[in-house]
Design a protein around this motif. Structure first.
Motif, PDB file in Angstrom:
ATOM      1  N   MET A 246      30.841 -55.468 -47.401  1.00  0.00           N
ATOM      2  CA  MET A 246      30.967 -55.017 -46.530  1.00  0.00           C
ATOM      3  C   MET A 246      31.314 -53.829 -45.874  1.00  0.00           C
ATOM      4  SD  MET A 246      31.413 -58.123 -45.408  1.00  0.00           S
ATOM      5  CE  MET A 246      31.780 -57.112 -43.693  1.00  0.00           C
ATOM      6  N   ASP A 247      30.494 -53.051 -46.922  1.00  0.00           N
ATOM      7  CA  ASP A 247      30.642 -51.428 -47.188  1.00  0.00           C
ATOM      8  C   ASP A 247      29.153 -50.801 -46.830  1.00  0.00           C
ATOM      9  OD1 ASP A 247      33.209 -51.240 -47.178  1.00  0.00           O
ATOM     10  OD2 ASP A 247      33.183 -51.459 -49.425  1.00  0.00           O
TER      11      ASP A 247
ATOM     12  N   GLN B 243      24.320 -56.011 -37.075  1.00  0.00           N
ATOM     13  CA  GLN B 243      24.595 -55.178 -35.209  1.00  0.00           C
ATOM     14  C   GLN B 243      26.015 -55.127 -34.144  1.00  0.00           C
ATOM     15  OE1 GLN B 243      21.202 -58.285 -34.769  1.00  0.00           O
ATOM     16  NE2 GLN B 243      20.195 -56.635 -33.922  1.00  0.00           N
ATOM     17  N   TYR B 244      26.799 -55.829 -34.935  1.00  0.00           N
ATOM     18  CA  TYR B 244      28.043 -55.729 -33.527  1.00  0.00           C
ATOM     19  C   TYR B 244      29.310 -54.259 -34.623  1.00  0.00           C
ATOM     20  CZ  TYR B 244      33.486 -55.909 -32.482  1.00  0.00           C
ATOM     21  OH  TYR B 244      34.082 -55.582 -32.172  1.00  0.00           O
ATOM     22  N   PRO B 245      29.194 -53.579 -35.772  1.00  0.00           N
ATOM     23  CA  PRO B 245      29.893 -53.008 -36.010  1.00  0.00           C
ATOM     24  C   PRO B 245      29.087 -51.258 -35.201  1.00  0.00           C
ATOM     25  CG  PRO B 245      29.283 -54.570 -37.965  1.00  0.00           C
ATOM     26  CD  PRO B 245      28.685 -54.509 -36.800  1.00  0.00           C
TER      27      PRO B 245
ATOM     28  N   VAL C  43      29.330 -51.272 -32.056  1.00  0.00           N
ATOM     29  CA  VAL C  43      30.779 -50.734 -31.856  1.00  0.00           C
ATOM     30  C   VAL C  43      30.534 -48.693 -32.084  1.00  0.00           C
ATOM     31  CG1 VAL C  43      33.113 -49.998 -32.834  1.00  0.00           C
ATOM     32  CG2 VAL C  43      31.644 -52.642 -32.489  1.00  0.00           C
ATOM     33  N   GLU C  44      30.067 -48.515 -33.377  1.00  0.00           N
ATOM     34  CA  GLU C  44      30.002 -46.517 -33.745  1.00  0.00           C
ATOM     35  C   GLU C  44      29.573 -46.400 -32.704  1.00  0.00           C
ATOM     36  OE1 GLU C  44      28.640 -44.092 -37.032  1.00  0.00           O
ATOM     37  OE2 GLU C  44      28.868 -46.516 -37.934  1.00  0.00           O
ATOM     38  N   ALA C  45      28.647 -46.829 -31.792  1.00  0.00           N
ATOM     39  CA  ALA C  45      27.530 -46.275 -30.960  1.00  0.00           C
ATOM     40  C   ALA C  45      27.863 -46.287 -29.503  1.00  0.00           C
ATOM     41  CB  ALA C  45      25.795 -46.853 -30.764  1.00  0.00           C
ATOM     42  N   LEU C  46      28.982 -47.639 -28.765  1.00  0.00           N
ATOM     43  CA  LEU C  46      29.025 -46.999 -27.744  1.00  0.00           C
ATOM     44  C   LEU C  46      30.848 -46.877 -27.439  1.00  0.00           C
ATOM     45  CD1 LEU C  46      26.985 -50.327 -26.484  1.00  0.00           C
ATOM     46  CD2 LEU C  46      27.070 -47.875 -25.999  1.00  0.00           C
ATOM     47  N   GLY C  47      31.309 -47.371 -28.819  1.00  0.00           N
ATOM     48  CA  GLY C  47      33.249 -47.855 -28.132  1.00  0.00           C
ATOM     49  C   GLY C  47      33.346 -49.268 -28.434  1.00  0.00           C
ATOM     50  N   ALA C  48      34.724 -49.263 -29.640  1.00  0.00           N
ATOM     51  CA  ALA C  48      35.357 -50.924 -29.021  1.00  0.00           C
ATOM     52  C   ALA C  48      35.452 -50.787 -28.239  1.00  0.00           C
ATOM     53  CB  ALA C  48      36.771 -50.289 -30.216  1.00  0.00           C
TER      54      ALA C  48
ATOM     55  N   ALA D  74      39.291 -52.900 -37.753  1.00  0.00           N
ATOM     56  CA  ALA D  74      38.864 -52.900 -36.621  1.00  0.00           C
ATOM     57  C   ALA D  74      37.212 -52.461 -36.814  1.00  0.00           C
ATOM     58  CB  ALA D  74      39.513 -51.506 -36.531  1.00  0.00           C
ATOM     59  N   GLY D  75      36.656 -53.106 -35.984  1.00  0.00           N
ATOM     60  CA  GLY D  75      34.949 -52.830 -35.643  1.00  0.00           C
ATOM     61  C   GLY D  75      34.259 -54.193 -36.868  1.00  0.00           C
ATOM     62  N   ASN D  76      35.385 -54.622 -37.884  1.00  0.00           N
ATOM     63  CA  ASN D  76      34.580 -55.746 -37.941  1.00  0.00           C
ATOM     64  C   ASN D  76      35.058 -57.316 -37.301  1.00  0.00           C
ATOM     65  OD1 ASN D  76      33.018 -54.681 -40.362  1.00  0.00           O
ATOM     66  ND2 ASN D  76      35.073 -54.786 -41.485  1.00  0.00           N
ATOM     67  N   GLU D  77      35.191 -57.756 -35.965  1.00  0.00           N
ATOM     68  CA  GLU D  77      36.220 -58.560 -35.633  1.00  0.00           C
ATOM     69  C   GLU D  77      34.579 -59.750 -35.994  1.00  0.00           C
ATOM     70  OE1 GLU D  77      38.294 -54.900 -34.166  1.00  0.00           O
ATOM     71  OE2 GLU D  77      36.202 -55.790 -34.533  1.00  0.00           O
TER      72      GLU D  77
END
Length: 206
Positions: free
Chosen positions: A124-125, A63-65, A68-73, A144-147
């Protein structure tokens, strides 16, 4: 221990359970959570977050990645799982592969386990982004995106995190616990609800 103490006795009437339920009730009564939060599925929860309807959600790894993709980091952050006054914590499920001792194809099974281990990073992919190796999460967290993987590792490694009890009746016990939460948020007396649930779990056994 979770639900059972070290001697195997049901412990859900202990104060930490009472405090946790009262905290949930307070949040629900204060309208900090959606009225239908108990029936909100993971996908719906994610949509509420990305559409700005809720400020925070308890996440699965994917859900986090996706956020990030939808809203920006710059619009999304993540943290280890909230665990109350005792600190970070979570109830974990088993992540493992095993070879049955009575298997007639042990060597092939071992090759399969080895393959899954060697290719664990491939997960992870994929969409769910769930892996079973610490080293895979550590490496993924550098991207980035996997924090979130760093937060997952910190959560799993915390003192308060523990696995579900290794009992054959866990699915039945889980139903009782779900009813406890629903009843409490619905207005039932927390302590009485837990006492009733304790009796029910003791009747179910292990």
């Amino acid at each position: 221990g979770l639900v059972f103490d070290k001697d195997g006795n049901v412990n859900i009437t202990d104060q930490p359970y009472v405090d946790a339920l009262n905290f949930m009730v307070e949040n629900a009564d204060a309208d900090y959570t959606p009225a239908d939060s108990l029936s909100t599925a993971a996908t719906e929860s994610q949509e509420l977050f990305t559409n700005g309807k809720v400020a925070m959600q308890l996440n699965w790894s994917h859900q986090y990645p996706a956020a990030v993709e939808a809203l920006g980091a710059d619009k999304v952050g993540c943290a280890p799982m909230i665990g109350g006054s005792a600190g970070i914590g979570a109830t974990t499920g088993p992540w493992y592969e095993c070879v049955m001792k009575n298997s007639e194809n042990k060597e092939m099974a071992k090759k399969y386990v080895e393959f899954m281990y060697d290719h664990n990073a491939d997960y992870m992919d994929l969409t769910l982004k769930i892996a079973g190796r610490t080293s895979v999460y550590e490496e993924a967290g550098k991207v980035a995106g996997n924090e979130h993987t760093t937060a997952v590792l910190e959560t799993l490694g915390s003192e308060q995190s523990q696995a579900r009890p290794m009992v054959a009746t866990w699915s039945q016990i889980e139903e009782v616990l779900t009813n406890v939460v629903e009843s409490s948020i619905g207005g039932a007396d927390v302590k009485k609800t837990l006492e009733t649930a304790k009796t029910e779990i003791e009747a179910i056994g292990k």
